[in-house]
Enzyme design. Sequence first.
Site, mmCIF file in Angstrom:
data_model
loop_
_atom_site.group_PDB
_atom_site.id
_atom_site.type_symbol
_atom_site.label_atom_id
_atom_site.label_comp_id
_atom_site.label_asym_id
_atom_site.label_seq_id
_atom_site.Cartn_x
_atom_site.Cartn_y
_atom_site.Cartn_z
ATOM 1 N N ASP A 25 0.786 -1.227 0.000
ATOM 2 C CA ASP A 25 0.000 0.000 0.000
ATOM 3 C C ASP A 25 0.821 1.281 0.000
ATOM 4 O OD1 ASP A 25 -2.517 -1.151 -0.165
ATOM 5 O OD2 ASP A 25 -2.666 -1.485 1.980
ATOM 6 N N THR A 69 -3.523 8.686 0.721
ATOM 7 C CA THR A 69 -4.835 8.130 1.035
ATOM 8 C C THR A 69 -5.340 8.550 2.415
ATOM 9 O OG1 THR A 69 -3.783 6.094 1.841
ATOM 10 C CG2 THR A 69 -4.506 6.129 -0.453
ATOM 11 N N TYR A 96 -9.617 -0.663 3.746
ATOM 12 C CA TYR A 96 -9.016 -0.700 5.081
ATOM 13 C C TYR A 96 -8.589 0.684 5.544
ATOM 14 C CZ TYR A 96 -8.638 -5.441 6.894
ATOM 15 O OH TYR A 96 -8.915 -6.654 7.464
ATOM 16 N N TYR A 155 -5.884 2.340 8.301
ATOM 17 C CA TYR A 155 -4.705 2.042 9.112
ATOM 18 C C TYR A 155 -4.404 3.254 9.988
ATOM 19 C CZ TYR A 155 -4.054 -1.868 5.922
ATOM 20 O OH TYR A 155 -4.240 -3.008 5.189
ATOM 21 N N ASP A 165 27.100 3.640 11.397
ATOM 22 C CA ASP A 165 25.794 4.267 11.249
ATOM 23 C C ASP A 165 24.858 3.198 10.688
ATOM 24 O OD1 ASP A 165 23.671 5.950 11.001
ATOM 25 O OD2 ASP A 165 24.650 7.387 9.661
ATOM 26 N N ILE A 166 23.856 2.791 11.481
ATOM 27 C CA ILE A 166 23.020 1.646 11.106
ATOM 28 C C ILE A 166 21.534 2.016 11.152
ATOM 29 C CG2 ILE A 166 24.697 -0.092 11.810
ATOM 30 C CD1 ILE A 166 23.199 -0.404 14.448
#
Length: 716
Positions: free
Chosen positions: A360, A369, A448, A450, A656-657
């Site tokens: 989506d 949306t 739907y 969300y 850096d993660i």
Amino acid sequence: MVRASFLRISCILFTLFFLFAISLYPLKRPKFQDPSGCAPWCSSKNRISSKLGSILETKTSAPQHPLDPLTIQEINQVRAILSYYEPFASSFPAIYSLSLDEPDKDQVLSWRKGDPLPPRKALVIALLNARTHILTVDLELGRVISDIVNSGSGYPTLSIQDDISTAVQVALANAEFNKSLIQRGISTSDLVCITPSAGWFGPDEENRRVIKVQCCVSEGTPNFYMRPIEGLTATVDIDNKEVVKISNTGRDIPIPKGTNTDYRFTAQNRPPEMEPINPISIEQPKGPSFRVEDGHIVKWANWEFHLKADQRAGLVISRAMVRDSESGELRSVMYKGFASELYVPYMDPDENWYFKTYMDAGEFGLGATAMALVPLNDCPRYSYYMDGIFVASDGQPFVQPSIICLFERYAGDISWRHSEGPIFGFEIREARPKVTLVARMAASVGNYDYIFDWEFQTDGLIRIKVGLSGMLMVKGSPYYNIYKVPNPEEMSGPMVSENVIGVVHDHFVTFHLDMDIDGANNSFVEVNLVKKQTSKGESPRKSYLKAKRKVAKTEKDAQIKLKLYDPSEFHVINPSRRSRLGNPAGYKVVPGGNAASLLDHDDPPQLRSAFTNNQIWVTAYDRSEQWAGGLLVYQSRGDDTLAVWSERDRPIDNKDIVLWYTVGFHHIPCQEDFPVMPTVTSSFDLKPVNFFESNPILRAPPTFQKDLPFCQSIPS
């Protein structure tokens, strides 16, 4: 006249035109009504109203922060630059995304209020002659500085005007499709058509953009989703504007009746069978405790962060920092967090259902949306509302009003407590109420809804919650009830109403969490609980648990599947920031209720959504790797996903993660989900672990009766 749904919902096209129209004028915002008969302190003249702003202010505002979204003026400037760009001079392309090309991370981290902003740039995804252009536009230079034509799989997010409306019009102009409708006795005046995305299922669907068109009947109800025309699907080539295939297998399946499907309050003809609940509201006699500065900087209690709307991600939190309870230092927790992808596969191999495997965010856009939130129902009194500035396919900006709300929540929860009885010589009763700050957005992606909540607590915890509501996507059945079904176990889901099957499906929401714990040099640590056996004579105990730490060295070390009988904690730490006791400062991800994908890994939908094969991933930071399903998701083959990036196995220790976490739901529908389903939620936490020297809210004061003036109704 035929009414069509242009984004899996019939009113979206109208909404887009409406939003564009109102973007030209100041919007009359919803006003909150004062409760009747309240004491003077809560009367309208003393109420501190929400800082709602206006679209006129939004249009004229200038960016104040390096991460502020593009303004309307900037979007118009980008459009003007593109109109003079040589490849587009003779034919302006369809614009599928036009957003801020965020500055490099080090530029943002080094910027301070009052400094000049880094150069403003725009990232544009455009389609011309079936070729996808990914462009970078420098607004200061006034020119395109990069133009990459996509050579891999996938197409941009669908456009309402250029794609979805075209597909519906093409299908409804097709003689065979119309003949099928007439044969079923359907009046075109009651027709509503929806456009499921096509997914990807092999070479027959490559090298052209296709979409499915299916229709429902709205006679007697606005809830047309509950009245599907089963077994009739047109496959449309969007660019060539032609129907390439029609499936018509459901001629003998009746259209379910519209009885009891209208979910609106005005349609209910009797009260609920329950004792009435009196109106409830949390009053704030001094107004809310948070404030929003420069349009996007939120400051509340010990938290500060940047909040904005995004056409694809919906709601984006950046530069989240919490103040140290001892030193007063504002410390970094997270550089950027957002919902990266939302994957919804339906479990029916039928010719008219197998392709329903939605992504989506990448196919439709969570911000695109999202509609205006409903005051006092979606968001409580004293909420602050934020607009989204988005772009239509012709490059024109429009304002999506009030799609984010910000509010304080008190649900009667406790921050901490302890009591001691007089038996030990103490008589203590200490408790603190838990008040939190919530940033909320709701995306209505077709059937739907969300609901996304980012909840900030004063103890440093961030709770990220996803709620599911709205309508089931249902399948028409020739059977009125289950007693007539020859083999109920072969159905794709339970019956939820007469002639209506609720098809079993999953929901997976993958979050991008660029954690920067006290800086960018972080590590991922898996803390396993390992069972140990005692030796003979050592202890009356036979077994005990011990925590064993393992630092992930590379990306493959951090591919995690949650296991109930192999429990672990998952920490992101800064190895160079230590507490007084020598523990590294960190945050841990605390899973809530979850679900894992059970599909075969070589199933085409799962190839595209391989980011759901694990619940946790950790990757090396790369500013181009933000979308778990890839930059171009529509009809992609899964060759540019989080799973592909992770297989590069880059080093992640003291680097850096980025942490990725997937919230999952298995949904076996039931009758209570009909005609609109009560909200189902799941969440996870980002919780401090050795980040503070001790309980950071130890000195928080309790609440006393005198702090809360009494407000009561006065009999009329």
